[in-house]
Design an enzyme around this catalytic site. Structure first.
Site, PDB file in Angstrom:
ATOM      1  N   LYS A  51       7.574  45.137 -11.057  1.00 19.33           N
ATOM      2  CA  LYS A  51       8.812  45.283 -10.451  1.00 19.33           C
ATOM      3  C   LYS A  51       9.742  44.699 -11.680  1.00 19.33           C
ATOM      4  O   LYS A  51      10.846  45.537 -11.586  1.00 19.33           O
ATOM      5  CB  LYS A  51       8.758  44.091  -9.405  1.00 19.33           C
ATOM      6  CG  LYS A  51       8.001  44.642  -7.997  1.00 19.33           C
ATOM      7  CD  LYS A  51       7.668  43.570  -7.225  1.00 19.33           C
ATOM      8  CE  LYS A  51       6.845  43.869  -5.879  1.00 19.33           C
ATOM      9  NZ  LYS A  51       6.383  43.072  -5.022  1.00 19.33           N
TER      10      LYS A  51
ATOM     11  N   GLN B  63       7.274  36.935  -3.551  1.00 21.99           N
ATOM     12  CA  GLN B  63       5.979  37.742  -3.432  1.00 21.99           C
ATOM     13  C   GLN B  63       4.824  37.115  -2.565  1.00 21.99           C
ATOM     14  O   GLN B  63       4.721  35.906  -2.503  1.00 21.99           O
ATOM     15  CB  GLN B  63       5.426  37.443  -5.018  1.00 21.99           C
ATOM     16  CG  GLN B  63       4.151  38.482  -5.064  1.00 21.99           C
ATOM     17  CD  GLN B  63       4.302  40.165  -4.860  1.00 21.99           C
ATOM     18  OE1 GLN B  63       5.207  40.710  -5.037  1.00 21.99           O
ATOM     19  NE2 GLN B  63       3.211  40.766  -4.502  1.00 21.99           N
TER      20      GLN B  63
ATOM     21  N   ASP C 144      12.935  43.037   1.083  1.00 21.60           N
ATOM     22  CA  ASP C 144      11.761  43.199   1.659  1.00 21.60           C
ATOM     23  C   ASP C 144      11.827  43.499   3.214  1.00 21.60           C
ATOM     24  O   ASP C 144      10.884  44.172   3.746  1.00 21.60           O
ATOM     25  CB  ASP C 144      10.733  42.236   1.489  1.00 21.60           C
ATOM     26  CG  ASP C 144       9.614  42.216   0.362  1.00 21.60           C
ATOM     27  OD1 ASP C 144       9.216  43.299   0.081  1.00 21.60           O
ATOM     28  OD2 ASP C 144       9.624  41.109  -0.271  1.00 21.60           O
TER      29      ASP C 144
HETATM   30  N1  GUN Z   1       2.724  41.411  -1.171  1.00 30.59           N
HETATM   31  C1  GUN Z   1       1.842  42.506  -0.759  1.00 30.59           C
HETATM   32  N2  GUN Z   1       2.909  43.352  -0.534  1.00 30.59           N
HETATM   33  C2  GUN Z   1       4.265  42.991  -0.479  1.00 30.59           C
HETATM   34  C3  GUN Z   1       5.510  43.301  -0.612  1.00 30.59           C
HETATM   35  O1  GUN Z   1       5.875  44.555  -0.383  1.00 30.59           O
HETATM   36  N3  GUN Z   1       6.524  42.379  -0.745  1.00 30.59           N
HETATM   37  C4  GUN Z   1       6.219  41.084  -1.061  1.00 30.59           C
HETATM   38  N4  GUN Z   1       7.347  40.250  -1.021  1.00 30.59           N
HETATM   39  N5  GUN Z   1       4.861  40.678  -1.241  1.00 30.59           N
HETATM   40  C5  GUN Z   1       3.957  41.671  -1.162  1.00 30.59           C
END
Ligand code: GUN
Length: 300
Positions: free
Chosen positions: A53, A97, A120
């Site tokens: 990211k 995350q 998210d």
């Molecule tokens: N862990 C797995 N997929 C995601 C996601 O789309 N966002 C976040 N914050 N954590 C994750």
């Protein structure tokens, strides 16, 4: 063989739109939109996702601030960090995350997150707006699936869509987005009595149940069926297998299903590249909305 729905060109198109919006934002405000990532603990797969990211932010010219807490972090510590990021005017998006270490209450953290920065779409406020068809920030993976369908001109309106899995991250919001796009949607899950019966009726199947190669070609697939595979399973030796040469596979048994359907996303290279691209788009979108700017490109 079916049409292969590669996510790569779709993700690249989303990134290109995000990049021009970032440039426009910088011209107007003198700063780039910025994403804060929060990683708690040392899960190696999560560390890879957060690094990717950050790399994508750098590629597009988005600001990125990387916050880390130890695996032993207390709830109060994490909540203090979230409050600080909520209050920081230079941060437009906050990504915590998942998964969080067991001692932490993730829902309490997402309840606390400023909905305007919730890139998210995990906060109850944004999940509610989404259900009402008024969302400004869309959940990244389901929004990425919709983008793939749009890109490959797969009509959704009036179609029967089967979403397998009902997670807060994918299944539930996926069903909402497909409903808003005028599909007739069924959500199947671990308590569904006869999954095969639902698969046989579906024009679009979204597999998001988290079971490696679970959907087989031996099912009765409807003629013309489009299959979207959200699953991601890494080899056989733990979550780092992919980076050490292990093969990735999805929730769909690709080799047996592909010959039976009209179109299918591969794993890797299907839905996977979309999630980060949509996160970038959401961060730009959050920045525009927070500044009170009109979004010039509604499909951002
Ligand atoms: N862990 C797995 N997929 C995601 C996601 O789309 N966002 C976040 N914050 N954590 C994750």
């Amino acid at each position: 063989m079916p049409l292969l729905l590669s996510g790569k060109p779709v993700a690249e198109a989303v990134q290109a739109r995000a990049k021009s919006a970032i440039d426009a934002f910088r011209k107007k405000t003198g700063r780039a939109p910025a994403l804060a990532t929060v990683l708690v603990g040392d899960d190696p797969a999560s560390a890879i996702y957060v690094r990717k990211k950050g790399e994508m932010c750098a590629r597009l010219g988005l600001g990125h601030r990387d916050f880390r807490l130890p695996a032993s972090a207390k709830q109060a510590e994490l909540e203090k960090l979230i409050r600080e990021l909520n209050a920081d005017a230079a941060i437009d998006g906050i990504l915590v995350q998942k998964p969080l270490p067991k001692q932490l209450d993730g829902q309490a953290v997402f309840d606390l997150l400023d909905p305007a920065k919730d890139v998210d779409c995990f906060s109850p406020h944004n999940a509610g707006l989404l259900a009402q068809g008024r969302a400004r920030l869309l959940p990244c993976t389901p929004a990425g699936v919709m983008e793939i369908l749009r890109h490959y001109k797969i009509a959704v309106e009036g179609k029967t869509a089967l979403v397998i899995g009902r997670s807060d991250i994918v299944g539930k919001p996926m069903a909402v987005l497909l409903t808003l796009a005028n599909a007739t949607v069924t959500v199947a899950h671990s308590k569904t009595r006869d999954l095969a019966e639902h698969v046989a009726l579906a024009d679009i199947v979204v597999a998001a149940m988290g079971k490696n190669r679970f959907l087989k070609g031996s099912l009765a697939w409807k003629k013309g069926c489009v299959v979207i595979d959200v699953g991601m399973h890494r080899g056989s030796v733990g979550s780092l297998a992919a980076s050490s040469g292990g093969k990735l596979s999805g929730d769909v048994d690709f080799d047996t299903v592909a010959p039976k359907v009209a179109a299918i996303t591969p794993v890797p290279g299907g839905v996977g590249p979309m999630t980060i691209a949509m996160l970038m788009a959401n961060t730009v979108r959050a920045a525009f909305v927070r500044q009170g700017f009109l979004l010039e490109n509604s499909s951002l």
